[in-house]
Design a protein around this motif. Sequence first.
Motif, mmCIF file in Angstrom:
data_model
loop_
_atom_site.group_PDB
_atom_site.id
_atom_site.type_symbol
_atom_site.label_atom_id
_atom_site.label_comp_id
_atom_site.label_asym_id
_atom_site.label_seq_id
_atom_site.Cartn_x
_atom_site.Cartn_y
_atom_site.Cartn_z
ATOM 1 N N TRP A 103 0.796 -1.325 0.094
ATOM 2 C CA TRP A 103 0.036 0.274 -0.384
ATOM 3 C C TRP A 103 0.903 1.438 -0.247
ATOM 4 O O TRP A 103 1.875 1.558 0.713
ATOM 5 N N THR A 104 0.715 1.935 -1.004
ATOM 6 C CA THR A 104 1.672 3.452 -0.738
ATOM 7 C C THR A 104 0.733 4.955 -0.961
ATOM 8 O O THR A 104 -0.613 4.711 -1.323
ATOM 9 N N GLY A 105 1.603 5.670 -0.908
ATOM 10 C CA GLY A 105 0.821 6.854 -1.059
ATOM 11 C C GLY A 105 -1.018 7.640 -0.629
ATOM 12 O O GLY A 105 -0.372 7.306 0.238
ATOM 13 N N ASP A 106 -1.728 8.014 -0.890
ATOM 14 C CA ASP A 106 -2.878 8.430 -0.225
ATOM 15 C C ASP A 106 -3.718 6.955 -0.039
ATOM 16 O O ASP A 106 -4.058 7.060 1.447
ATOM 17 N N ALA A 107 -3.243 5.890 -0.591
ATOM 18 C CA ALA A 107 -3.881 4.557 0.068
ATOM 19 C C ALA A 107 -3.286 4.679 1.438
ATOM 20 O O ALA A 107 -4.130 3.957 2.240
ATOM 21 N N ARG A 108 -2.089 4.535 1.140
ATOM 22 C CA ARG A 108 -1.719 3.747 2.854
ATOM 23 C C ARG A 108 -1.788 4.614 4.198
ATOM 24 O O ARG A 108 -2.019 4.366 4.637
ATOM 25 N N ALA A 109 -2.087 6.475 3.438
ATOM 26 C CA ALA A 109 -1.862 7.112 4.384
ATOM 27 C C ALA A 109 -3.151 7.075 5.272
ATOM 28 O O ALA A 109 -4.073 7.069 6.368
ATOM 29 N N ALA A 309 -9.125 -2.909 -6.872
ATOM 30 C CA ALA A 309 -8.471 -3.692 -5.908
ATOM 31 C C ALA A 309 -8.783 -3.059 -3.552
ATOM 32 O O ALA A 309 -9.234 -2.838 -3.331
ATOM 33 N N PHE A 310 -7.667 -2.019 -4.723
ATOM 34 C CA PHE A 310 -7.004 -0.928 -3.465
ATOM 35 C C PHE A 310 -8.264 -0.336 -3.076
ATOM 36 O O PHE A 310 -8.621 0.201 -1.719
ATOM 37 N N GLU A 311 -8.929 -0.009 -4.196
ATOM 38 C CA GLU A 311 -10.274 1.363 -3.483
ATOM 39 C C GLU A 311 -11.571 0.502 -2.746
ATOM 40 O O GLU A 311 -12.319 0.708 -1.948
ATOM 41 N N ALA A 312 -11.835 -0.793 -3.317
ATOM 42 C CA ALA A 312 -12.512 -1.646 -3.266
ATOM 43 C C ALA A 312 -11.791 -2.379 -0.966
ATOM 44 O O ALA A 312 -13.433 -2.339 -0.616
ATOM 45 N N ALA A 313 -11.382 -2.242 -1.477
ATOM 46 C CA ALA A 313 -10.419 -2.139 0.501
ATOM 47 C C ALA A 313 -10.779 -1.995 1.615
ATOM 48 O O ALA A 313 -11.608 -1.534 2.422
#
Length: 412
Positions: A103-109, A309-313
């Motif tokens: 997970w990187t960037g805004d998603a990680r934050a 997939a990241f957005e769904a999670a």
Amino acid sequence: MVAAAAALGVLLPLAACGGGDGGVPTINLYYPPEQNLQTVIDNCNEQAQGRYRIEYRVLPRGADDQRVQMVRRLAAGDRGMDVLGLDVTWTQEFASADWILPWTGDARAEVERGTLAGPLESARYEDELFAAPKNTNVQLLWYRTDLVEQPPETWDDMIAAAQRLKEQGQPYQVLTMGAQYEGLVAFYNTLVASAGGQILNEDGTEAVFDEGAVRALEVLQRFATAGVTSASFTNALEDDVRLAFQSGNGAFQLNWPFVYPALQEGAPELADKVGWARYPGVDAGQPSRVTIGGVNLAVSRYSDHPDEAFEAALCIRNAENQKFSAINDGVPPTIESIYADPEMTEAYPMKDEILAELRDGATRPLTPAYQNVSTVLSVTLSPPSAIRPQETADQLRRSVQDALESKGVLPG
């Protein structure tokens, strides 16, 4: 958790890669059974507004079977898996095998914002975040308020209280999980952390088993031989413990919060006589540090739609949906602010104790070789009555180091 041998012989058919209806990407979520999770998924699909559609692929109920299915399919490069619901002990293994994306960037934050430190630690590997904690868990002490005036703060206090009740002819047993499986490992891990000890070094590369780990072995062996356990202690799993306590056989129970709604439904008269408290510590004046459980959400490296997939999670584990799952499915949230929500009070009257334990909870040893380490621990610790603290620690130091280095044949 030892991989179920029977499951190794069958590779389930690979799910179709997600093309979706009319070109809408399908995001396949592989996740353990959770009764009301489909409602969360429906809400996330609505929020996606046609950009993707999440499909819930229910994993087997047993954790070992879940892991076997995912490991076999990921090892084969299966492109039909997108979001994976991982036991907190699997993140490092899956990350080291390069099966999941960081997970990187805004998603990680967004994942890190407001998430409890213990669950977040279980989602990291080599300073990168490889999963998003979706729910967590800790065990509590459940006790009979008609038999015990104040909950014991230490194991010594609890054993002594149980022995007094036994002498008085009252229900006295201390009921908890002692079978040769992951539950016994979590039990020992809690004792080690509560005694200030270490099983592995900080890097997860060396078996330590220091003075605190030896102290934990002393407590475990004393408990097993003090005459306060049930006859079935060495075979007991979570639900066995719940049922034994629910039938009135115990004065104390150490178990996960799922026992609370089950007690309300299955034994309402007894429920009025049951209180809860923090898990007992090893030494007076030192609060326990309790092993955390839970599920982390990871994105498969082989997903054809990683962005979606990241957005769904993120949607599945956002604050609103974590609160819904906590209230409706009894899975404690990983986002700390949710515990202050007034709606949590009725569903989780023990939420303050849960949160207090989570704030300084103990993770299990963080290593890609955790399955090997867990197998060695569960075999060596069973039965707990046979533990010889210093000798057992020396044995564990050698055998766990071999497990970390994948040496020898692991016990089955």
